[in-house]
Design an enzyme around this catalytic site. Sequence first.
Site, PDB file in Angstrom:
ATOM      1  N   SER A 149       0.742  -1.208   0.013  1.00  0.00           N
ATOM      2  CA  SER A 149       0.068   0.049   0.070  1.00  0.00           C
ATOM      3  C   SER A 149       0.894   1.074  -0.025  1.00  0.00           C
ATOM      4  O   SER A 149       2.017   1.329   0.553  1.00  0.00           O
ATOM      5  CB  SER A 149      -1.189   0.022   1.215  1.00  0.00           C
ATOM      6  OG  SER A 149      -1.575   1.310   1.318  1.00  0.00           O
ATOM      7  N   LYS A 208      -4.435  -6.936   3.249  1.00  0.00           N
ATOM      8  CA  LYS A 208      -4.394  -5.653   2.416  1.00  0.00           C
ATOM      9  C   LYS A 208      -5.559  -5.430   1.812  1.00  0.00           C
ATOM     10  O   LYS A 208      -6.084  -4.244   1.753  1.00  0.00           O
ATOM     11  CB  LYS A 208      -3.528  -6.026   1.398  1.00  0.00           C
ATOM     12  CG  LYS A 208      -3.389  -5.045   0.045  1.00  0.00           C
ATOM     13  CD  LYS A 208      -2.900  -3.492   0.761  1.00  0.00           C
ATOM     14  CE  LYS A 208      -2.899  -2.486  -0.454  1.00  0.00           C
ATOM     15  NZ  LYS A 208      -3.462  -2.511  -1.812  1.00  0.00           N
ATOM     16  N   HIS A 232      -7.541  -3.562   4.535  1.00  0.00           N
ATOM     17  CA  HIS A 232      -6.789  -2.388   4.795  1.00  0.00           C
ATOM     18  C   HIS A 232      -7.658  -1.388   3.628  1.00  0.00           C
ATOM     19  O   HIS A 232      -8.060  -0.251   4.017  1.00  0.00           O
ATOM     20  CB  HIS A 232      -5.398  -2.439   4.345  1.00  0.00           C
ATOM     21  CG  HIS A 232      -4.696  -0.985   3.913  1.00  0.00           C
ATOM     22  ND1 HIS A 232      -5.012  -0.440   2.646  1.00  0.00           N
ATOM     23  CD2 HIS A 232      -4.129  -0.345   4.528  1.00  0.00           C
ATOM     24  CE1 HIS A 232      -4.299   0.503   2.551  1.00  0.00           C
ATOM     25  NE2 HIS A 232      -3.729   1.006   3.928  1.00  0.00           N
ATOM     26  N   ASN A 233      -7.601  -1.785   2.591  1.00  0.00           N
ATOM     27  CA  ASN A 233      -8.455  -1.115   1.443  1.00  0.00           C
ATOM     28  C   ASN A 233      -9.894  -0.878   1.927  1.00  0.00           C
ATOM     29  O   ASN A 233     -10.296   0.227   1.425  1.00  0.00           O
ATOM     30  CB  ASN A 233      -8.402  -1.735   0.050  1.00  0.00           C
ATOM     31  CG  ASN A 233      -7.231  -1.570  -0.485  1.00  0.00           C
ATOM     32  OD1 ASN A 233      -5.946  -1.430   0.185  1.00  0.00           O
ATOM     33  ND2 ASN A 233      -6.971  -1.468  -1.679  1.00  0.00           N
ATOM     34  N   GLU A 255     -10.050   1.718   4.372  1.00  0.00           N
ATOM     35  CA  GLU A 255      -9.741   3.027   3.604  1.00  0.00           C
ATOM     36  C   GLU A 255     -10.835   3.670   2.923  1.00  0.00           C
ATOM     37  O   GLU A 255     -11.170   4.517   3.043  1.00  0.00           O
ATOM     38  CB  GLU A 255      -8.692   2.786   2.437  1.00  0.00           C
ATOM     39  CG  GLU A 255      -8.411   3.837   1.409  1.00  0.00           C
ATOM     40  CD  GLU A 255      -7.312   3.356   0.494  1.00  0.00           C
ATOM     41  OE1 GLU A 255      -6.045   2.554   0.793  1.00  0.00           O
ATOM     42  OE2 GLU A 255      -7.489   3.313  -0.742  1.00  0.00           O
TER      43      GLU A 255
HETATM   44  P1  NDP Z   1      -1.091  -2.016 -13.898  1.00  0.00           P
HETATM   45  O1  NDP Z   1      -1.981  -2.644 -13.080  1.00  0.00           O
HETATM   46  O2  NDP Z   1      -1.545  -0.793 -14.790  1.00  0.00           O
HETATM   47  O3  NDP Z   1      -0.418  -3.204 -14.820  1.00  0.00           O
HETATM   48  C1  NDP Z   1       0.455  -2.899 -15.844  1.00  0.00           C
HETATM   49  C2  NDP Z   1       1.562  -3.821 -15.981  1.00  0.00           C
HETATM   50  O4  NDP Z   1       1.054  -5.144 -16.104  1.00  0.00           O
HETATM   51  C3  NDP Z   1       2.576  -3.653 -17.225  1.00  0.00           C
HETATM   52  O5  NDP Z   1       3.748  -3.876 -16.942  1.00  0.00           O
HETATM   53  C4  NDP Z   1       2.002  -4.536 -18.021  1.00  0.00           C
HETATM   54  O6  NDP Z   1       3.107  -5.040 -18.853  1.00  0.00           O
HETATM   55  C5  NDP Z   1       1.724  -5.760 -17.164  1.00  0.00           C
HETATM   56  N1  NDP Z   1       0.900  -6.739 -17.953  1.00  0.00           N
HETATM   57  C6  NDP Z   1      -0.436  -6.605 -18.069  1.00  0.00           C
HETATM   58  N2  NDP Z   1      -1.033  -7.811 -18.653  1.00  0.00           N
HETATM   59  C7  NDP Z   1       0.230  -8.522 -18.780  1.00  0.00           C
HETATM   60  C8  NDP Z   1       0.165  -9.880 -19.253  1.00  0.00           C
HETATM   61  N3  NDP Z   1      -0.673 -10.748 -19.661  1.00  0.00           N
HETATM   62  N4  NDP Z   1       1.561 -10.546 -19.157  1.00  0.00           N
HETATM   63  C9  NDP Z   1       2.649  -9.781 -18.565  1.00  0.00           C
HETATM   64  N5  NDP Z   1       2.478  -8.442 -18.195  1.00  0.00           N
HETATM   65  C10 NDP Z   1       1.117  -7.908 -18.316  1.00  0.00           C
HETATM   66  O7  NDP Z   1       0.186  -1.526 -13.312  1.00  0.00           O
HETATM   67  P2  NDP Z   1       0.323  -0.738 -11.637  1.00  0.00           P
HETATM   68  O8  NDP Z   1       2.056  -0.477 -11.681  1.00  0.00           O
HETATM   69  O9  NDP Z   1      -0.606   0.406 -11.492  1.00  0.00           O
HETATM   70  O10 NDP Z   1      -0.131  -1.870 -10.611  1.00  0.00           O
HETATM   71  C11 NDP Z   1       0.760  -3.224 -10.364  1.00  0.00           C
HETATM   72  C12 NDP Z   1      -0.058  -3.924  -9.634  1.00  0.00           C
HETATM   73  O11 NDP Z   1      -0.053  -3.246  -8.301  1.00  0.00           O
HETATM   74  C13 NDP Z   1      -1.408  -4.032  -9.502  1.00  0.00           C
HETATM   75  O12 NDP Z   1      -1.967  -5.549  -9.189  1.00  0.00           O
HETATM   76  C14 NDP Z   1      -2.069  -3.192  -8.962  1.00  0.00           C
HETATM   77  O13 NDP Z   1      -3.450  -3.363  -8.417  1.00  0.00           O
HETATM   78  C15 NDP Z   1      -1.176  -2.962  -7.675  1.00  0.00           C
HETATM   79  N6  NDP Z   1      -1.128  -1.709  -6.861  1.00  0.00           N
HETATM   80  C16 NDP Z   1      -1.307  -0.740  -7.310  1.00  0.00           C
HETATM   81  C17 NDP Z   1      -1.394   0.452  -6.756  1.00  0.00           C
HETATM   82  C18 NDP Z   1      -1.197   1.750  -7.483  1.00  0.00           C
HETATM   83  O14 NDP Z   1      -1.403   2.789  -6.843  1.00  0.00           O
HETATM   84  N7  NDP Z   1      -1.139   1.792  -9.003  1.00  0.00           N
HETATM   85  C19 NDP Z   1      -1.165   0.470  -5.520  1.00  0.00           C
HETATM   86  C20 NDP Z   1      -0.950  -0.860  -4.626  1.00  0.00           C
HETATM   87  C21 NDP Z   1      -0.953  -1.882  -5.495  1.00  0.00           C
HETATM   88  P3  NDP Z   1       3.133  -4.100 -20.376  1.00  0.00           P
HETATM   89  O15 NDP Z   1       4.137  -2.606 -20.125  1.00  0.00           O
HETATM   90  O16 NDP Z   1       3.975  -4.885 -21.471  1.00  0.00           O
HETATM   91  O17 NDP Z   1       1.782  -3.793 -20.909  1.00  0.00           O
END
Ligand code: NDP
Length: 474
Positions: A128, A182, A185-186, A189
């Site tokens: 988080s 987690k 937690h959400n 939130e």
């Molecule tokens: P996203 O959830 O937007 O995911 C994008 C990433 O996933 C890119 O690296 C993308 O690769 C990859 N991806 C998507 N589909 C595939 C696939 N089929 N095979 C391989 N790679 C794939 O990214 P975030 O950074 O926002 O979040 C990452 C994780 O963290 C998520 O689970 C999210 O829920 C969690 N999270 C996010 C927070 C936030 O504030 N954003 C906070 C806490 C947790 P490519 O570049 O090739 O498209």
Amino acid sequence: ELARIGVTGLAVMGRNLARNLARHGHPVAVHNRSYSRTKELVEEFGHEGTFFPAETAEQFVASLERPRRLVIMVKAGGPTDAVIDEFAPLLEPGDMIVDGGNAHFADTRRREAALRERGIHFVGAGISGGEEGALHGPSIMPGGSPESYEALGPLLEDISAKVDGVPCCTHVGPDGAGHFVKMVHNGIEYADMQLIAEAYDLLRRGAGMEPGEIAEVFRGWNEGRLGSYLIEITAEVLAHTDAATGKPFVDVVTDQAEQKGTGRWTVQIALDLGVPVSGIAEAVFARSLSGDAGLRTAARELPGPSGALAEPAYSLVADVEQALYASKIVAYAQGFNQIQAGSAEYGWSIDPGAMSTIWRGGCIIRAKFLDRIKQAYDAAPNLPSLLVDEYFLDAVRGAQDAWRRVVVTATQLGIPAPGFSSALAYYDGLRAERLPAALVQGQRDFFGAHTYRRVDREGAFHVLWGGDRSEVAS
Ligand code: NDP
């Protein structure tokens, strides 16, 4: 030289987590489905530490020291399974896969069990703090085996937020425990944000204050017992002026709250566990109501209270602070009860006090009063409710008159306060000597012969409602 840890999935979260590791002196392998993100990361931030950019999964795995530590930060759901399927065949027994995404804990349990059969440790780690947290120190909630925590814990604790020198990361419990915590937690939130929004609405429409003035009120509250990240950013948002129109920013934003689903999961699981998390549920439903534009348009003509807003004969600001604090205690009490119920159901042995400790920094719900929650659980690890802890009991005792006035005022003015009022209803439900549940039992027995228990005798009973209405033991 080999990398100590690897991160695959380099969108905002993964990229910042990799940079955080590198900045702490941990050589980190980086990989992403599309190589452009990997290249960009190393070009832009390569000077921050030692990065091992990998174009293929094989290169990525080959660049990791053994046992391998591999962090997945991709979109939760199908993409996480796809990435696991891609990497698992390249790993050996003893290696560790960390899923830092927002996975559902049931998925984490399934993945952990499947990988355990192959000797691979799977660690579902809730993270988080958003992208800023990932870079500067998040709150980390790792599940998985104790052995994997021995190898991963020091690294994760190193990059986590610290409060009073204590890392905001600890081993939560086996398999899905980390992602479960987690999730809750959400959910908390969601509840906290809804309560703050209701406080704003009451001050805006009930007390007739302007957003700038309310921002000042929140700044003041942030110095007191309500001090928290969410109160702090609320003041910032309320003080912000829209550059295009010169209006308060809150007045130009569409009033339809969106959600990604972790609040909904919390409520769904709470229903399964039979834990009344009414504050979290109201927050999720309030977002759904706000987002149903068609329904709201159709209902616009529903009548409300008539006449001008009565000038409250007391300080609404002071009362709302009390109502907010009391309702917040209820929301956290409910969330912690859900953690205890999940822990009992899945045999996780989660220490609730440790959870409040790792939420004190890095995460979205970081708040002063988490210290109080820690003290409460340290004093009584099996506390049935935070509300019966001496400190919180005192706080609610002091707040309850104001809390009731606020709910009455909101009702009279027609300002919806589902968070405040449901928290109060929960509180009154807990403390009631007799609940009308006795009548519900009678109704159930009448139409379905579901039987009831008596206050004065053991056993299950049924009244012959269709006959002579005599009571029979069942
Ligand atoms: P996203 O959830 O937007 O995911 C994008 C990433 O996933 C890119 O690296 C993308 O690769 C990859 N991806 C998507 N589909 C595939 C696939 N089929 N095979 C391989 N790679 C794939 O990214 P975030 O950074 O926002 O979040 C990452 C994780 O963290 C998520 O689970 C999210 O829920 C969690 N999270 C996010 C927070 C936030 O504030 N954003 C906070 C806490 C947790 P490519 O570049 O090739 O498209």
